[in-house]
Write a protein that holds these residues in place. Structure first.
Motif, PDB file in Angstrom:
ATOM      1  N   ALA A  98      -5.907   8.568  -3.474  1.00  0.00           N
ATOM      2  CA  ALA A  98      -4.915   9.169  -2.569  1.00  0.00           C
ATOM      3  C   ALA A  98      -5.283   8.913  -1.111  1.00  0.00           C
ATOM      4  CB  ALA A  98      -4.848  10.668  -2.820  1.00  0.00           C
ATOM      5  N   ASP A  99      -4.274   9.048  -0.248  1.00  0.00           N
ATOM      6  CA  ASP A  99      -4.555   9.055   1.190  1.00  0.00           C
ATOM      7  C   ASP A  99      -4.563  10.511   1.654  1.00  0.00           C
ATOM      8  OD1 ASP A  99      -1.886   9.796   1.335  1.00  0.00           O
ATOM      9  OD2 ASP A  99      -1.185   7.881   2.132  1.00  0.00           O
ATOM     10  N   GLN A 100      -4.550  10.713   2.970  1.00  0.00           N
ATOM     11  CA  GLN A 100      -4.698  12.081   3.498  1.00  0.00           C
ATOM     12  C   GLN A 100      -3.395  12.884   3.505  1.00  0.00           C
ATOM     13  OE1 GLN A 100      -5.077  11.758   8.084  1.00  0.00           O
ATOM     14  NE2 GLN A 100      -5.799   9.788   7.379  1.00  0.00           N
ATOM     15  N   ARG A 101      -2.274  12.234   3.196  1.00  0.00           N
ATOM     16  CA  ARG A 101      -0.985  12.920   3.315  1.00  0.00           C
ATOM     17  C   ARG A 101      -0.838  14.185   2.473  1.00  0.00           C
ATOM     18  NH1 ARG A 101       3.164   7.965   2.709  1.00  0.00           N
ATOM     19  NH2 ARG A 101       1.424   7.169   1.473  1.00  0.00           N
ATOM     20  N   ASP A 159      -8.612   8.546   5.447  1.00  0.00           N
ATOM     21  CA  ASP A 159      -8.375   7.741   4.249  1.00  0.00           C
ATOM     22  C   ASP A 159      -9.669   7.026   3.871  1.00  0.00           C
ATOM     23  OD1 ASP A 159      -5.662   8.412   4.422  1.00  0.00           O
ATOM     24  OD2 ASP A 159      -5.200   6.670   5.662  1.00  0.00           O
ATOM     25  N   GLU A 160     -10.021   7.083   2.586  1.00  0.00           N
ATOM     26  CA  GLU A 160     -11.183   6.333   2.102  1.00  0.00           C
ATOM     27  C   GLU A 160     -10.905   4.827   2.187  1.00  0.00           C
ATOM     28  OE1 GLU A 160     -14.186   6.731   1.351  1.00  0.00           O
ATOM     29  OE2 GLU A 160     -14.357   8.904   1.319  1.00  0.00           O
ATOM     30  N   ARG A 161     -11.951   4.035   1.992  1.00  0.00           N
ATOM     31  CA  ARG A 161     -11.839   2.570   2.023  1.00  0.00           C
ATOM     32  C   ARG A 161     -10.716   2.072   1.109  1.00  0.00           C
ATOM     33  NH1 ARG A 161     -18.239   0.910   2.093  1.00  0.00           N
ATOM     34  NH2 ARG A 161     -18.878   2.712   3.332  1.00  0.00           N
ATOM     35  N   ALA A 162      -9.870   1.222   1.647  1.00  0.00           N
ATOM     36  CA  ALA A 162      -8.748   0.598   0.914  1.00  0.00           C
ATOM     37  C   ALA A 162      -7.661   1.588   0.500  1.00  0.00           C
ATOM     38  CB  ALA A 162      -9.237  -0.176  -0.315  1.00  0.00           C
ATOM     39  N   ARG A 163      -7.752   2.819   0.986  1.00  0.00           N
ATOM     40  CA  ARG A 163      -6.687   3.793   0.754  1.00  0.00           C
ATOM     41  C   ARG A 163      -5.938   3.998   2.064  1.00  0.00           C
ATOM     42  NH1 ARG A 163     -11.527   3.692  -2.262  1.00  0.00           N
ATOM     43  NH2 ARG A 163     -11.617   5.325  -3.832  1.00  0.00           N
ATOM     44  N   GLY A 164      -4.674   4.399   1.945  1.00  0.00           N
ATOM     45  CA  GLY A 164      -3.892   4.712   3.148  1.00  0.00           C
ATOM     46  C   GLY A 164      -3.942   3.592   4.166  1.00  0.00           C
ATOM     47  N   LYS A 165      -4.302   3.969   5.394  1.00  0.00           N
ATOM     48  CA  LYS A 165      -4.330   2.989   6.493  1.00  0.00           C
ATOM     49  C   LYS A 165      -5.733   2.450   6.770  1.00  0.00           C
ATOM     50  CE  LYS A 165      -0.182   4.538   8.954  1.00  0.00           C
ATOM     51  NZ  LYS A 165       0.307   5.664   8.155  1.00  0.00           N
ATOM     52  N   SER A 166      -6.704   2.798   5.921  1.00  0.00           N
ATOM     53  CA  SER A 166      -8.072   2.305   6.113  1.00  0.00           C
ATOM     54  C   SER A 166      -8.191   0.853   5.661  1.00  0.00           C
ATOM     55  CB  SER A 166      -9.074   3.176   5.347  1.00  0.00           C
ATOM     56  OG  SER A 166      -9.169   4.450   5.955  1.00  0.00           O
ATOM     57  N   LYS A 167      -9.212   0.199   6.156  1.00  0.00           N
ATOM     58  CA  LYS A 167      -9.432  -1.226   5.836  1.00  0.00           C
ATOM     59  C   LYS A 167     -10.130  -1.363   4.478  1.00  0.00           C
ATOM     60  CE  LYS A 167      -8.295  -2.551  10.129  1.00  0.00           C
ATOM     61  NZ  LYS A 167      -6.913  -2.937  10.361  1.00  0.00           N
ATOM     62  N   PHE A 179       0.781  -3.081 -13.207  1.00  0.00           N
ATOM     63  CA  PHE A 179       2.000  -3.456 -12.472  1.00  0.00           C
ATOM     64  C   PHE A 179       2.547  -2.288 -11.652  1.00  0.00           C
ATOM     65  CE2 PHE A 179       2.056  -6.216 -16.346  1.00  0.00           C
ATOM     66  CZ  PHE A 179       1.680  -7.388 -15.686  1.00  0.00           C
ATOM     67  N   ILE A 180       2.166  -1.089 -12.034  1.00  0.00           N
ATOM     68  CA  ILE A 180       2.670   0.115 -11.339  1.00  0.00           C
ATOM     69  C   ILE A 180       1.869   0.382 -10.067  1.00  0.00           C
ATOM     70  CG2 ILE A 180       3.026   2.637 -11.579  1.00  0.00           C
ATOM     71  CD1 ILE A 180       3.163   2.097 -14.648  1.00  0.00           C
ATOM     72  N   LEU A 181       0.569   0.044 -10.083  1.00  0.00           N
ATOM     73  CA  LEU A 181      -0.308   0.399  -8.956  1.00  0.00           C
ATOM     74  C   LEU A 181       0.215  -0.074  -7.602  1.00  0.00           C
ATOM     75  CD1 LEU A 181      -3.756  -0.140 -10.712  1.00  0.00           C
ATOM     76  CD2 LEU A 181      -2.760   2.044 -10.053  1.00  0.00           C
ATOM     77  N   PRO A 182       0.653  -1.357  -7.467  1.00  0.00           N
ATOM     78  CA  PRO A 182       1.163  -1.772  -6.151  1.00  0.00           C
ATOM     79  C   PRO A 182       2.388  -0.970  -5.706  1.00  0.00           C
ATOM     80  CG  PRO A 182       0.730  -3.678  -7.547  1.00  0.00           C
ATOM     81  CD  PRO A 182       0.624  -2.468  -8.422  1.00  0.00           C
ATOM     82  N   LEU A 183       3.196  -0.521  -6.686  1.00  0.00           N
ATOM     83  CA  LEU A 183       4.389   0.277  -6.356  1.00  0.00           C
ATOM     84  C   LEU A 183       4.001   1.695  -5.933  1.00  0.00           C
ATOM     85  CD1 LEU A 183       6.596  -0.764  -9.434  1.00  0.00           C
ATOM     86  CD2 LEU A 183       6.574  -1.795  -7.157  1.00  0.00           C
ATOM     87  N   ALA A 184       2.877   2.184  -6.462  1.00  0.00           N
ATOM     88  CA  ALA A 184       2.414   3.547  -6.146  1.00  0.00           C
ATOM     89  C   ALA A 184       1.722   3.605  -4.781  1.00  0.00           C
ATOM     90  CB  ALA A 184       1.460   4.025  -7.227  1.00  0.00           C
ATOM     91  N   ARG A 185       1.288   2.433  -4.314  1.00  0.00           N
ATOM     92  CA  ARG A 185       0.502   2.365  -3.067  1.00  0.00           C
ATOM     93  C   ARG A 185       1.206   2.978  -1.849  1.00  0.00           C
ATOM     94  NH1 ARG A 185      -1.347  -3.461  -3.184  1.00  0.00           N
ATOM     95  NH2 ARG A 185      -2.549  -2.955  -5.025  1.00  0.00           N
ATOM     96  N   PRO A 186       2.477   2.620  -1.585  1.00  0.00           N
ATOM     97  CA  PRO A 186       3.137   3.198  -0.392  1.00  0.00           C
ATOM     98  C   PRO A 186       3.239   4.718  -0.427  1.00  0.00           C
ATOM     99  CG  PRO A 186       4.435   1.380  -1.306  1.00  0.00           C
ATOM    100  CD  PRO A 186       3.364   1.688  -2.301  1.00  0.00           C
ATOM    101  N   PHE A 187       3.139   5.296  -1.632  1.00  0.00           N
ATOM    102  CA  PHE A 187       3.237   6.761  -1.763  1.00  0.00           C
ATOM    103  C   PHE A 187       1.856   7.420  -1.718  1.00  0.00           C
ATOM    104  CE2 PHE A 187       6.834   4.763  -3.896  1.00  0.00           C
ATOM    105  CZ  PHE A 187       7.891   5.364  -3.208  1.00  0.00           C
ATOM    106  N   GLY A 188       0.827   6.627  -1.420  1.00  0.00           N
ATOM    107  CA  GLY A 188      -0.524   7.186  -1.306  1.00  0.00           C
ATOM    108  C   GLY A 188      -1.133   7.541  -2.641  1.00  0.00           C
TER     109      GLY A 188
END
Length: 264
Positions: free
Chosen positions: A34-37, A56-64, A145-154
Motif C-alpha cells: 500500500a501507499d500512504q493514502r 511510501d515504501e520503496r516502489a510503492r506510491g510515489k517512491s522510487k 495481470f491484476i497487480l499493474p491495474l491495482a497499482r494506481p489505487f495504492g
C-alpha cells in the motif's frame, strides 16, 4: 496533509508527507504493497493537534524503485524518515506489514519510541515452510495481470509478481516469530484487530492469527487490545478509522502516564 518531499535512502528515495507543527509526532507505516493514502481518514480524525508523518515504501506510491525490498531495508527507511524530520520520540502506527516494522523498530530502539499502535498486524502467525511459500507464489502468480491495474489505487508495488511474492514470503517468516520482539517492547502498545478475512487467508485462518496474540498479552502488560472491529483486514482503515484514532489517543495517554510514574 502537508507538503510532499523526497527522502534519500540507500539507492532510492521515499515520498514523504509531513504536516509539521509542534504536536506529538505520529509516523504511519503502511501495509505491504500500500501507499500512504489509506491513512487519510485516521489523520483527519486525529486532527491538527498532532504532527502527522506518512511515507511510501520503496516502489510503492510515489517512491522510487530499489534493488533491495528486504524487511531490513524497511527498517532503514524508517531511520531515514526520522532523521529527515528530526523526530525523536514518535508514536508508530502500523497496519499489517507496517505493524511488524513498528514491532521490530520499537524492540531495537526502546528509548526512541513513545508508543506503538498495531492495526491488524504483528501477530505471531505466518505461512511458513515450503508449503506456505508455494501457496504464496501461486497466489501472486495468479494475480500477475491484476497487480499493474491495482497499482494506481495504492494496492500494489512497482515490482513483478515474483518480487511481490518474495516480500510476502519474507514477512510471513518474520511475523511468525514476532512474539520475540513483542516480549521486548517496553512502551505502551495498543492493538486494533479486525474480525473478517484477508486476501489469501480465510476467516478461520485470520482468527487463528489473532488468537496467537493471547500468550503475548499475558506475558507483556505493556501490550493491550484497544478494540476489535467488524471490518476485514483490508478495509479496517477505511471503515474503522475512529477506532484507530482512539487507540492512538489511548497510547499517548498511557505513555504520558508512564512518564509521570517514572518521574515521581
Amino acid at each position: 496533509m502537508g507538503n510532499m518531499q523526497m527522502v534519500p535512502v540507500d539507492d532510492t528515495a521515499l515520498a514523504m508527507t509531513d504536516s509539521g507543527g509542534s504536536g506529538q509526532a505520529i509516523v504511519y507505516l503502511n501495509g505491504a504493497y500500500a501507499d500512504q493514502r489509506p491513512w487519510r481518514p485516521v489523520i483527519e480524525a486525529l486532527g491538527n493537534e498532532y504532527r502527522h508523518i506518512a511515507y511510501d515504501e520503496r516502489a510503492r506510491g510515489k517512491s522510487k524503485q530499489s534493488a533491495d525490498y528486504s524487511f531490513e531495508g524497511t527498517l532503514r527507511d524508517l531511520d531515514a524518515i526520522l532523521e529527515a524530520t528530526g523526530v525523536e520520540k514518535p508514536i508508530l502506527v502500523g497496519w499489517s506489514y507496517g505493524a511488524t516494522i513498528a514491532a521490530h523498530w520499537a524492540a531495537r530502539h526502546p528509548d526512541r519510541v513513545l508508543g506503538v499502535v498495531m492495526v491488524d498486524g504483528a501477530m505471531p502467525y505466518g505461512l511458513t515452510g515450503e508449503e506456505g511459500q508455494e501457496r504464496i507464489r501461486k497466489l501472486f502468480h495468479k494475480m500477475r495481470f491484476i497487480l499493474p491495474l491495482a497499482r494506481p489505487f495504492g494496492m500494489a508495488a512497482r515490482m513483478s509478481a515474483a518480487m511481490h511474492a518474495e516480500v510476502n514470503i519474507e514477512i510471513n517468516e518474520i511475523v511468525d516469530s514476532v512474539d520475540v520482539e513483542l516480549d521486548q517492547v517496553t512502551c505502551p502498545v495498543r492493538y486494533v484487530l479486525a474480525t473478517g478475512s484477508n486476501l489469501g487467508g480465510g476467516e478461520e485462518e485470520m482468527e487463528a492469527a489473532r488468537a496467537s496474540l493471547d500468550p503475548v498479552l499475558e506475558r507483556n502488560p505493556n501490550i493491550q487490545v484497544s478494540a476489535k472491529v467488524p471490518s476485514n483486514h483490508s478495509k479496517i482503515l477505511k471503515k474503522d478509522f475512529k477506532a484507530v484514532a482512539q487507540a492512538v489517543r489511548e497510547t499517548i495517554a498511557a505513555a504520558r502516564q508512564d512518564h509521570k510514574l517514572h518521574n515521581n
